[in-house]
Design an enzyme around this catalytic site. Structure first.
Site, PDB file in Angstrom:
ATOM      1  N   SER A 179       1.223  -1.240  -0.016  1.00 21.30           N
ATOM      2  CA  SER A 179      -0.200   0.110  -0.043  1.00 21.30           C
ATOM      3  C   SER A 179       0.815   1.043   0.084  1.00 21.30           C
ATOM      4  CB  SER A 179      -0.816  -0.071   1.003  1.00 21.30           C
ATOM      5  OG  SER A 179      -1.970   1.021   1.234  1.00 21.30           O
ATOM      6  N   ARG A 249     -11.854   6.426  10.322  1.00 20.67           N
ATOM      7  CA  ARG A 249     -11.579   5.222  10.355  1.00 20.67           C
ATOM      8  C   ARG A 249     -12.810   4.529   9.360  1.00 20.67           C
ATOM      9  NH1 ARG A 249      -6.744   2.235   9.701  1.00 20.67           N
ATOM     10  NH2 ARG A 249      -7.741  -0.013  10.390  1.00 20.67           N
ATOM     11  N   ASP A 353      -9.032  -5.790  -4.353  1.00 23.73           N
ATOM     12  CA  ASP A 353      -8.431  -4.610  -4.121  1.00 23.73           C
ATOM     13  C   ASP A 353      -9.128  -3.884  -5.009  1.00 23.73           C
ATOM     14  OD1 ASP A 353      -7.360  -2.689  -3.115  1.00 23.73           O
ATOM     15  OD2 ASP A 353      -5.032  -3.540  -3.704  1.00 23.73           O
ATOM     16  N   HIS A 386      -8.397  -4.878  -0.689  1.00 23.56           N
ATOM     17  CA  HIS A 386      -7.194  -3.980  -0.640  1.00 23.56           C
ATOM     18  C   HIS A 386      -6.207  -4.417   1.065  1.00 23.56           C
ATOM     19  CE1 HIS A 386      -3.811  -0.899  -0.016  1.00 23.56           C
ATOM     20  NE2 HIS A 386      -4.099  -0.449   0.536  1.00 23.56           N
ATOM     21  N   ASP A 387      -6.528  -5.553   1.431  1.00 24.85           N
ATOM     22  CA  ASP A 387      -6.582  -5.772   2.872  1.00 24.85           C
ATOM     23  C   ASP A 387      -5.235  -6.981   3.022  1.00 24.85           C
ATOM     24  OD1 ASP A 387      -6.614  -3.187   4.471  1.00 24.85           O
ATOM     25  OD2 ASP A 387      -8.338  -4.479   5.831  1.00 24.85           O
TER      26      ASP A 387
END
Length: 406
Positions: A179, A249, A353, A386-387
């Site tokens: 990332s 967040r 992602d 994405h994680d």
């Protein structure tokens, strides 16, 4: 290019091999074990890309494995937006939570500490011990707060080069990042082409899309509009913009996951089994997001979040490097920016992602191929969005392992 330091940096304790506590029952034998963070201080003035200056700064670091005699086996790990220096292992015998990339760093793991000396640091501007908005401004005796200067990926890479000099490492065996960490790895290959042999860019992008900048702006506005933000000087008033940080967040976390992953994990399941007909939590996914936001607000600083997201927005390896930048296509600008790189590349993306989609990684690959640079690319089928770069996915793990060893 080697960054010359004016004075030998100071460390809070003498460097020595990290001890491993084998009696820790929950410890995997391949783990790096108990690790002790170290703070390295640099005395010289650091001129940032913005033109502002820091009169000395600290870097909080952790190391894993042993540096060999000729210092040729060192790997630098660059962290993502909310990451830290604590990438692997545990801080004490009662610690139940390992470092953020523990499943990837250790003996026989993807980044093998029986072969490599691994360095991970917390970037300046963050809030885990390196100089940032929460540290004391020597000019005022108060926390920097909003007075902390804007930082960029280029600034971080400069401080990382200074850290390499501190260890006497002329050339990294590899610089690795996921990332935002991948942006730093890519920047390394441009700014210090002769100081790394391998570059691993994971779930990253050559620059943010307008949509990604928009997500970051929503997150920032949630913080800036919190009454407890107090212009960024909330620490002086013993306040924190908790509500804004929670919302920031929550917005960010949604973009790290996929619709399918959220469907599988939560669906439309109700928290209590029935509707409440009010604005409290009805659905499990609401409860999850509130929990994630609450937890994040207790461990991360709002000013640091603002700085980190702006650094993401500003990242563009071609701007300021390539002549006639404004008149070039994105491909040609990136091609010119990568023209003088000297290392081998591994670029990794993940099928689900959508924050930094595989197409963005392929832009990097295509620019490198256009320059006849050595690049390997793999698009991993993974359901985590994405994680995914944080997960121990066998094909992903093996690809990184093979690239680093060969």
């Amino acid at each position: 290019m080697t960054v010359q330091t004016k004075k030998q940096p100071q460390t809070e304790e003498k460097y020595e091999d990290n001890p491993t506590l084998t009696s820790l029952k929950h410890l995997d034998p391949t783990s790096v074990g108990i690790v002790i963070p170290k703070k390295v201080h640099f005395d010289e003035i650091l001129t940032l890309e913005s033109g502002q200056e820091l009169n000395g700064f600290d870097l909080m670091i952790e190391t894993y494995g042993q540096l060999n005699a000729d210092k040729s086996n060192a790997i630098l790990i660059c962290h993502a937006l909310s990451g830290s220096h604590h990438a692997a292992g545990y801080h004490n015998i009662d610690d139940k939570k390992a470092g953020w990339w523990d499943n990837f760093i250790g003996k026989g793991r993807a980044i093998d500490t029986s072969e490599f000396f691994v360095v991970c640091l917390n970037n300046i501007g963050s809030c885990y011990g390196s100089t940032g908005p929460t540290t004391i401004n020597p000019d005022t005796g108060k926390p920097f707060g909003a007075d902390f200067p804007m930082v960029t990926v280029k600034d971080w890479v400069m401080t990382q080069a200074m850290l390499a000099d501190y260890f006497g490492i002329d050339v990294w065996h590899a610089v690795v990042g996921g990332s935002m960490g991948g942006m730093q790895a890519l920047r390394w290959s441009i700014d210090f082409p002769n100081r790394l042999k391998k570059c691993v860019v994971i779930a990253s992008t050559p620059k943010l899309s307008a949509q990604n900048i928009a997500f970051n702006e929503v997150a920032r506005q949630s913080i800036l509009s919190d009454p407890d933000f107090i212009g960024g000087f909330y620490l002086e008033k013993n306040k924190t913009p908790k509500r804004g940080l929670i919302l920031a967040r929550m917005v960010g976390h949604i973009t790290y996951l996929t619709d399918e992953a959220m469907k599988v994990k939560f669906g439309r399941d109700l928290k209590t089994g029935k509707l409440k007909f009010n604005y409290d939590v009805d659905f499990e996914v609401e409860s999850y997001l509130r929990y994630q936001g609450e937890q994040f607000s207790t461990r991360f600083d709002a000013n640091s979040y603002l700085l980190m997201t702006k650094a993401l927005d500003y990242f563009d390896p071609a701007r300021g490097v390539v002549d006639n930048y404004e008149n070039l296509s994105d491909h040609d600008a990136l091609k010119h920016a990568l023209a003088h790189t000297q290392c081998q590349f591994l670029v990794v993306s993940f099928t689900t992602d959508w924050r930094f989609a595989p197409e963005r990684s392929q832009e990097i690959v295509n620019a490198l191929i256009s320059n006849a640079k050595p690049v390997s690319y793999i698009n991993i089928n993974a359901p985590y969005g994405h994680d995914s770069f944080l997960f121990d996915i066998p094909l992903y793990r093996q690809a990184v392992f093979n690239f680093l060893l060969n």
